[in-house]
Write a protein that holds these residues in place. Structure first.
Motif, PDB file in Angstrom:
ATOM      1  N   ILE A  24      37.635   5.384  20.415  1.00 55.31           N
ATOM      2  CA  ILE A  24      38.749   4.999  21.278  1.00 55.31           C
ATOM      3  C   ILE A  24      38.503   3.568  21.743  1.00 55.31           C
ATOM      4  CG2 ILE A  24      39.979   5.478  23.418  1.00 55.31           C
ATOM      5  CD1 ILE A  24      38.988   8.422  23.124  1.00 55.31           C
ATOM      6  N   VAL A  25      39.363   2.672  21.299  1.00 53.93           N
ATOM      7  CA  VAL A  25      39.334   1.287  21.771  1.00 53.93           C
ATOM      8  C   VAL A  25      40.267   1.270  22.977  1.00 53.93           C
ATOM      9  CG1 VAL A  25      39.756  -1.120  21.188  1.00 53.93           C
ATOM     10  CG2 VAL A  25      38.939   0.465  19.421  1.00 53.93           C
ATOM     11  N   ALA A  26      39.675   1.085  24.142  1.00 59.11           N
ATOM     12  CA  ALA A  26      40.379   1.350  25.391  1.00 59.11           C
ATOM     13  C   ALA A  26      41.576   0.452  25.667  1.00 59.11           C
ATOM     14  CB  ALA A  26      39.399   1.265  26.556  1.00 59.11           C
ATOM     15  N   HIS A  27      41.582  -0.765  25.182  1.00 57.57           N
ATOM     16  CA  HIS A  27      42.687  -1.640  25.563  1.00 57.57           C
ATOM     17  C   HIS A  27      43.163  -2.480  24.401  1.00 57.57           C
ATOM     18  CE1 HIS A  27      45.243  -3.958  28.237  1.00 57.57           C
ATOM     19  NE2 HIS A  27      44.885  -4.998  27.521  1.00 57.57           N
ATOM     20  N   VAL A  28      44.382  -2.208  23.977  1.00 60.76           N
ATOM     21  CA  VAL A  28      45.085  -3.072  23.034  1.00 60.76           C
ATOM     22  C   VAL A  28      46.456  -3.339  23.633  1.00 60.76           C
ATOM     23  CG1 VAL A  28      43.882  -2.289  20.959  1.00 60.76           C
ATOM     24  CG2 VAL A  28      45.985  -1.165  21.633  1.00 60.76           C
ATOM     25  N   ARG A  29      46.978  -4.498  23.360  1.00 59.45           N
ATOM     26  CA  ARG A  29      48.329  -4.862  23.820  1.00 59.45           C
ATOM     27  C   ARG A  29      49.240  -4.816  22.609  1.00 59.45           C
ATOM     28  NH1 ARG A  29      51.345  -5.195  28.427  1.00 59.45           N
ATOM     29  NH2 ARG A  29      52.604  -7.048  28.480  1.00 59.45           N
TER      30      ARG A  29
ATOM     31  N   ASP B 152      50.498  -1.675  27.086  1.00 54.46           N
ATOM     32  CA  ASP B 152      49.051  -1.521  26.996  1.00 54.46           C
ATOM     33  C   ASP B 152      48.795  -0.112  26.483  1.00 54.46           C
ATOM     34  OD1 ASP B 152      48.442  -4.063  27.981  1.00 54.46           O
ATOM     35  OD2 ASP B 152      48.615  -3.368  30.048  1.00 54.46           O
ATOM     36  N   GLU B 153      47.983  -0.020  25.434  1.00 56.06           N
ATOM     37  CA  GLU B 153      47.717   1.263  24.805  1.00 56.06           C
ATOM     38  C   GLU B 153      46.239   1.370  24.468  1.00 56.06           C
ATOM     39  OE1 GLU B 153      51.473   2.429  22.195  1.00 56.06           O
ATOM     40  OE2 GLU B 153      50.626   0.511  21.565  1.00 56.06           O
ATOM     41  N   ALA B 154      45.843   2.544  24.025  1.00 52.66           N
ATOM     42  CA  ALA B 154      44.524   2.758  23.431  1.00 52.66           C
ATOM     43  C   ALA B 154      44.727   2.815  21.924  1.00 52.66           C
ATOM     44  CB  ALA B 154      43.915   4.062  23.929  1.00 52.66           C
ATOM     45  N   LEU B 155      43.715   2.400  21.180  1.00 48.83           N
ATOM     46  CA  LEU B 155      43.743   2.470  19.723  1.00 48.83           C
ATOM     47  C   LEU B 155      42.695   3.472  19.280  1.00 48.83           C
ATOM     48  CD1 LEU B 155      44.563   1.442  16.890  1.00 48.83           C
ATOM     49  CD2 LEU B 155      42.817  -0.336  17.167  1.00 48.83           C
ATOM     50  N   LEU B 156      43.118   4.455  18.497  1.00 49.61           N
ATOM     51  CA  LEU B 156      42.190   5.432  17.951  1.00 49.61           C
ATOM     52  C   LEU B 156      41.841   5.027  16.530  1.00 49.61           C
ATOM     53  CD1 LEU B 156      43.882   8.763  19.123  1.00 49.61           C
ATOM     54  CD2 LEU B 156      42.297   7.287  20.356  1.00 49.61           C
ATOM     55  N   LEU B 157      40.544   4.931  16.252  1.00 47.33           N
ATOM     56  CA  LEU B 157      40.029   4.680  14.907  1.00 47.33           C
ATOM     57  C   LEU B 157      39.505   6.021  14.418  1.00 47.33           C
ATOM     58  CD1 LEU B 157      38.018   1.410  15.664  1.00 47.33           C
ATOM     59  CD2 LEU B 157      40.355   1.605  14.774  1.00 47.33           C
ATOM     60  N   ILE B 158      40.229   6.624  13.508  1.00 50.56           N
ATOM     61  CA  ILE B 158      39.981   8.006  13.107  1.00 50.56           C
ATOM     62  C   ILE B 158      39.404   8.037  11.696  1.00 50.56           C
ATOM     63  CG2 ILE B 158      41.042  10.263  12.754  1.00 50.56           C
ATOM     64  CD1 ILE B 158      43.387   9.160  14.582  1.00 50.56           C
ATOM     65  N   LYS B 159      38.179   8.536  11.567  1.00 49.77           N
ATOM     66  CA  LYS B 159      37.545   8.676  10.249  1.00 49.77           C
ATOM     67  C   LYS B 159      37.783  10.087   9.747  1.00 49.77           C
ATOM     68  CE  LYS B 159      34.930   6.560  12.619  1.00 49.77           C
ATOM     69  NZ  LYS B 159      34.982   5.927  13.888  1.00 49.77           N
TER      70      LYS B 159
END
Length: 106
Positions: A33-38, A51-58
């Motif tokens: 979970i990348v806590a802060h992306v615009r 402002d959102e969170a980015l999920l990097l899902i493997k």
């Protein structure tokens, strides 16, 4: 079998719940979970900034449809971002772990 990386944005308050649901369902081995992306985008003809969170899902490449269905079942947006990139290279022991983590127990 190969692995992939899916990118999903979501509201901050949904990120942990969504990540947990994906790993518990074994459609993802790991979610960062990348806590802060615009995010800047156009929606219904309006320019939006959120402002959102980015999920990097493997996840296993072959399991994308199951992952997509799980994201849609738990995501609060009407039209969530769900994009995936196949991983054609990576640390082999990690990729083996990733695939094994999503395998169903016999």
């Amino acid at each position: 079998m190969s692995a992939a990386l899916a990118l999903v944005t979501c509201p901050h308050d949904a990120a942990e719940r969504l990540a947990t649901a994906l790993v518990e369902a074994r459609v993802a081995a790991c979610v960062n979970i990348v806590a802060h992306v615009r995010s800047v985008y156009r929606w219904n003809g309006e320019l939006c900034r959120d402002d959102e969170a980015l999920l990097l899902i493997k996840h296993p490449s072959a399991g994308f449809e199951a992952l997509r269905a799980a994201v849609l079942a738990h995501h609060p947006y009407e039209l969530p971002e769900i994009v995936a990139v196949d991983l054609d290279r990576g640390h082999a022991p990690y990729l083996d772990w990733l695939l094994a983590s999503c395998a169903r127990a016999p």
